[in-house]
Motif scaffolding. Structure first.
Motif, PDB file in Angstrom:
ATOM      1  N   LYS A 151      25.786  26.972  51.363  1.00 46.57           N
ATOM      2  CA  LYS A 151      25.531  27.586  52.663  1.00 46.57           C
ATOM      3  C   LYS A 151      24.292  28.471  52.647  1.00 46.57           C
ATOM      4  O   LYS A 151      23.556  28.556  53.629  1.00 46.57           O
ATOM      5  N   ALA A 152      24.056  29.126  51.527  1.00 50.02           N
ATOM      6  CA  ALA A 152      22.879  30.005  51.423  1.00 50.02           C
ATOM      7  C   ALA A 152      21.594  29.191  51.553  1.00 50.02           C
ATOM      8  O   ALA A 152      20.628  29.615  52.193  1.00 50.02           O
ATOM      9  N   THR A 153      21.587  27.998  50.934  1.00 48.75           N
ATOM     10  CA  THR A 153      20.409  27.137  51.008  1.00 48.75           C
ATOM     11  C   THR A 153      20.230  26.593  52.419  1.00 48.75           C
ATOM     12  O   THR A 153      19.123  26.584  52.966  1.00 48.75           O
ATOM     13  N   ALA A 154      21.330  26.150  53.028  1.00 50.26           N
ATOM     14  CA  ALA A 154      21.271  25.635  54.398  1.00 50.26           C
ATOM     15  C   ALA A 154      20.791  26.726  55.356  1.00 50.26           C
ATOM     16  O   ALA A 154      19.979  26.475  56.250  1.00 50.26           O
ATOM     17  N   HIS A 155      21.271  27.932  55.162  1.00 51.52           N
ATOM     18  CA  HIS A 155      20.867  29.068  56.002  1.00 51.52           C
ATOM     19  C   HIS A 155      19.374  29.337  55.863  1.00 51.52           C
ATOM     20  O   HIS A 155      18.662  29.555  56.858  1.00 51.52           O
ATOM     21  N   ARG A 156      18.873  29.296  54.624  1.00 55.59           N
ATOM     22  CA  ARG A 156      17.440  29.542  54.382  1.00 55.59           C
ATOM     23  C   ARG A 156      16.583  28.477  55.065  1.00 55.59           C
ATOM     24  O   ARG A 156      15.552  28.782  55.683  1.00 55.59           O
ATOM     25  N   LEU A 157      17.006  27.222  54.970  1.00 55.42           N
ATOM     26  CA  LEU A 157      16.242  26.138  55.586  1.00 55.42           C
ATOM     27  C   LEU A 157      16.231  26.264  57.107  1.00 55.42           C
ATOM     28  O   LEU A 157      15.184  26.107  57.760  1.00 55.42           O
ATOM     29  N   LEU A 158      17.387  26.552  57.672  1.00 60.15           N
ATOM     30  CA  LEU A 158      17.480  26.683  59.127  1.00 60.15           C
ATOM     31  C   LEU A 158      16.631  27.846  59.632  1.00 60.15           C
ATOM     32  O   LEU A 158      15.905  27.712  60.630  1.00 60.15           O
ATOM     33  N   LYS A 159      16.699  28.973  58.957  1.00 60.31           N
ATOM     34  CA  LYS A 159      15.921  30.139  59.386  1.00 60.31           C
ATOM     35  C   LYS A 159      14.425  29.880  59.240  1.00 60.31           C
ATOM     36  O   LYS A 159      13.618  30.343  60.049  1.00 60.31           O
ATOM     37  N   GLY A 160      14.038  29.110  58.211  1.00 61.66           N
ATOM     38  CA  GLY A 160      12.632  28.761  58.049  1.00 61.66           C
ATOM     39  C   GLY A 160      12.136  27.892  59.198  1.00 61.66           C
ATOM     40  O   GLY A 160      11.021  28.074  59.696  1.00 61.66           O
ATOM     41  N   LEU A 161      12.960  26.960  59.642  1.00 61.02           N
ATOM     42  CA  LEU A 161      12.604  26.097  60.771  1.00 61.02           C
ATOM     43  C   LEU A 161      12.513  26.895  62.063  1.00 61.02           C
ATOM     44  O   LEU A 161      11.622  26.669  62.884  1.00 61.02           O
ATOM     45  N   VAL A 162      13.408  27.847  62.227  1.00 57.54           N
ATOM     46  CA  VAL A 162      13.394  28.682  63.432  1.00 57.54           C
ATOM     47  C   VAL A 162      12.137  29.555  63.458  1.00 57.54           C
ATOM     48  O   VAL A 162      11.464  29.680  64.487  1.00 57.54           O
ATOM     49  N   ARG A 163      11.810  30.157  62.310  1.00 56.40           N
ATOM     50  CA  ARG A 163      10.602  31.001  62.248  1.00 56.40           C
ATOM     51  C   ARG A 163       9.345  30.199  62.549  1.00 56.40           C
ATOM     52  O   ARG A 163       8.381  30.732  63.114  1.00 56.40           O
ATOM     53  N   PHE A 190      22.128  15.735  66.582  1.00 54.55           N
ATOM     54  CA  PHE A 190      23.218  16.492  67.210  1.00 54.55           C
ATOM     55  C   PHE A 190      22.662  17.751  67.889  1.00 54.55           C
ATOM     56  O   PHE A 190      23.001  18.876  67.523  1.00 54.55           O
ATOM     57  N   PRO A 191      21.776  17.581  68.897  1.00 48.05           N
ATOM     58  CA  PRO A 191      21.125  18.740  69.523  1.00 48.05           C
ATOM     59  C   PRO A 191      22.113  19.675  70.201  1.00 48.05           C
ATOM     60  O   PRO A 191      22.997  19.238  70.932  1.00 48.05           O
ATOM     61  N   GLY A 192      21.975  20.955  69.895  1.00 45.76           N
ATOM     62  CA  GLY A 192      22.823  21.961  70.523  1.00 45.76           C
ATOM     63  C   GLY A 192      24.247  21.995  70.021  1.00 45.76           C
ATOM     64  O   GLY A 192      25.078  22.734  70.545  1.00 45.76           O
ATOM     65  N   ALA A 193      24.564  21.180  68.993  1.00 46.08           N
ATOM     66  CA  ALA A 193      25.941  21.132  68.491  1.00 46.08           C
ATOM     67  C   ALA A 193      26.027  21.452  67.002  1.00 46.08           C
ATOM     68  O   ALA A 193      27.077  21.859  66.505  1.00 46.08           O
ATOM     69  N   LEU A 194      24.936  21.262  66.283  1.00 40.90           N
ATOM     70  CA  LEU A 194      24.942  21.431  64.832  1.00 40.90           C
ATOM     71  C   LEU A 194      25.034  22.907  64.443  1.00 40.90           C
ATOM     72  O   LEU A 194      24.303  23.746  64.970  1.00 40.90           O
ATOM     73  N   THR A 195      25.925  23.216  63.488  1.00 40.52           N
ATOM     74  CA  THR A 195      26.084  24.589  63.004  1.00 40.52           C
ATOM     75  C   THR A 195      25.638  24.681  61.546  1.00 40.52           C
ATOM     76  O   THR A 195      25.392  23.660  60.884  1.00 40.52           O
ATOM     77  N   LEU A 196      25.583  25.896  61.053  1.00 43.41           N
ATOM     78  CA  LEU A 196      25.240  26.124  59.649  1.00 43.41           C
ATOM     79  C   LEU A 196      26.224  25.383  58.746  1.00 43.41           C
ATOM     80  O   LEU A 196      25.821  24.726  57.768  1.00 43.41           O
ATOM     81  N   GLY A 197      27.504  25.474  59.065  1.00 44.86           N
ATOM     82  CA  GLY A 197      28.514  24.802  58.260  1.00 44.86           C
ATOM     83  C   GLY A 197      28.331  23.290  58.256  1.00 44.86           C
ATOM     84  O   GLY A 197      28.528  22.632  57.229  1.00 44.86           O
ATOM     85  N   ASP A 198      27.921  22.743  59.412  1.00 45.42           N
ATOM     86  CA  ASP A 198      27.686  21.301  59.512  1.00 45.42           C
ATOM     87  C   ASP A 198      26.556  20.876  58.583  1.00 45.42           C
ATOM     88  O   ASP A 198      26.657  19.877  57.860  1.00 45.42           O
ATOM     89  N   VAL A 199      25.460  21.630  58.604  1.00 45.68           N
ATOM     90  CA  VAL A 199      24.311  21.301  57.759  1.00 45.68           C
ATOM     91  C   VAL A 199      24.702  21.369  56.295  1.00 45.68           C
ATOM     92  O   VAL A 199      24.357  20.489  55.488  1.00 45.68           O
ATOM     93  N   SER A 200      25.428  22.383  55.943  1.00 43.33           N
ATOM     94  CA  SER A 200      25.863  22.546  54.562  1.00 43.33           C
ATOM     95  C   SER A 200      26.740  21.366  54.118  1.00 43.33           C
ATOM     96  O   SER A 200      26.531  20.792  53.046  1.00 43.33           O
ATOM     97  N   SER A 201      27.687  20.976  54.972  1.00 36.83           N
ATOM     98  CA  SER A 201      28.613  19.890  54.619  1.00 36.83           C
ATOM     99  C   SER A 201      27.927  18.531  54.616  1.00 36.83           C
ATOM    100  O   SER A 201      28.078  17.739  53.676  1.00 36.83           O
TER     101      SER A 201
END
Length: 261
Positions: A41-53, A24-35
């Motif tokens: 959400k805290a875990t999903a946020h950590r994973l996403l930020k790690g990938l971005v870094r 889902f390029p360009g459409a996936l949100t933090l809430g989507d990953v969590s669900s």
């Protein structure tokens, strides 16, 4: 000896998130990953930020959505065999060559170097100038400039720290001059080479912007200076831009299809 932990490790979770972003390029949100992954959400946020870094993912829409980062895109395209590129780029290059009556080619970024990947030429005597596998110096070749101008500061620094060739008296090796040339390429959206590789020859190249914003390829036309840079140069440039746009879509789709296997 203790029994191995059967639970998936953190690396598996990172890959799970990457697979979702790719789907889902360009459409996936933090809430989507969590669900979708059943994660807090805290875990999903950590994973996403790690990938971005790590430049494996990047943010869009003001940080609300995510898409694959440049490092993943590089892996997908670096695995492409020359035959794969030829089958996709060949028809576009043949049409470009027929429209301009000049030699034309697809150049590809490999590490911090640029090489001719696929070429077409109406005049077989000219094909040696754009032979497949030939390295295109990033300080002199239009195709090399068109790609390297859009790379990260780190990659540009790596490319310019190597011994830069000076094929003719018009070739430049000054880092300050080259970086200014790259800025010009980014501003105007194309690169030129006038007598910098072969005396009396010229080339025009456009970066191929992939949908996710990466530039790993360029498309160029090359020929005698008096023809390539004559009063019809604006028309040739427009045809080149159109070809670059078409190739961007084709190469991105091809890499996506290859990633399924």
């Amino acid at each position: 000896m203790s029994e191995k932990d059967p639970s998936p490790g953190p690396l598996t979770r990172y890959f799970d998130v990457l697979e979702l972003i790719a789907s889902f390029p360009g459409a996936l949100t933090l809430g989507d990953v969590s669900s979708l992954l059943g994660l807090p959400k805290a875990t999903a946020h950590r994973l996403l930020k790690g990938l971005v870094r790590s430049n494996l993912a990047k943010e869009g829409d003001g940080g609300r959505t995510y898409q694959l980062g440049e490092r993943v895109t590089r892996v997908l395209h670096a695995s492409a065999e020359e035959g794969w590129l030829s089958s996709l780029a060949g028809p576009h290059l043949r049409a470009l060559s027929e429209a301009t009556s000049e030699a034309c080619f697809l150049a590809r970024l490999v590490g911090s170097h640029v090489f001719v990947a696929v070429s077409e030429a109406p005049d077989m005597k000219w094909i040696q100038h754009v032979a497949e596998g030939l390295e295109m110096p990033v300080n002199a070749a239009a195709s090399g400039k068109a790609i390297m101008a859009y790379q990260s500061k780190e990659l540009i620094s790596e490319a310019l720290s190597q011994d830069l060739p000076k094929p003719t008296n018009l070739s430049q090796t000054s880092r300050r001059w080259i970086e200014k040339e790259f800025a010009t390429v980014r501003e105007q959206g194309y690169a030129t080479c006038v007598g910098e590789i072969y005396e009396g020859s010229a080339a025009i190249a456009c970066p191929i912007m992939l949908p996710e914003g990466s530039v790993l390829y360029s498309v160029a036309i090359s020929g005698p200076q008096e023809r390539v840079m004559d009063k019809k140069m604006p028309q040739r440039l427009q045809i080149l831009r159109d070809t670059a746009a078409a190739l961007g879509k084709a190469l991105s789709l091809g890499a996506s299809i290859r990633s399924r296997h």
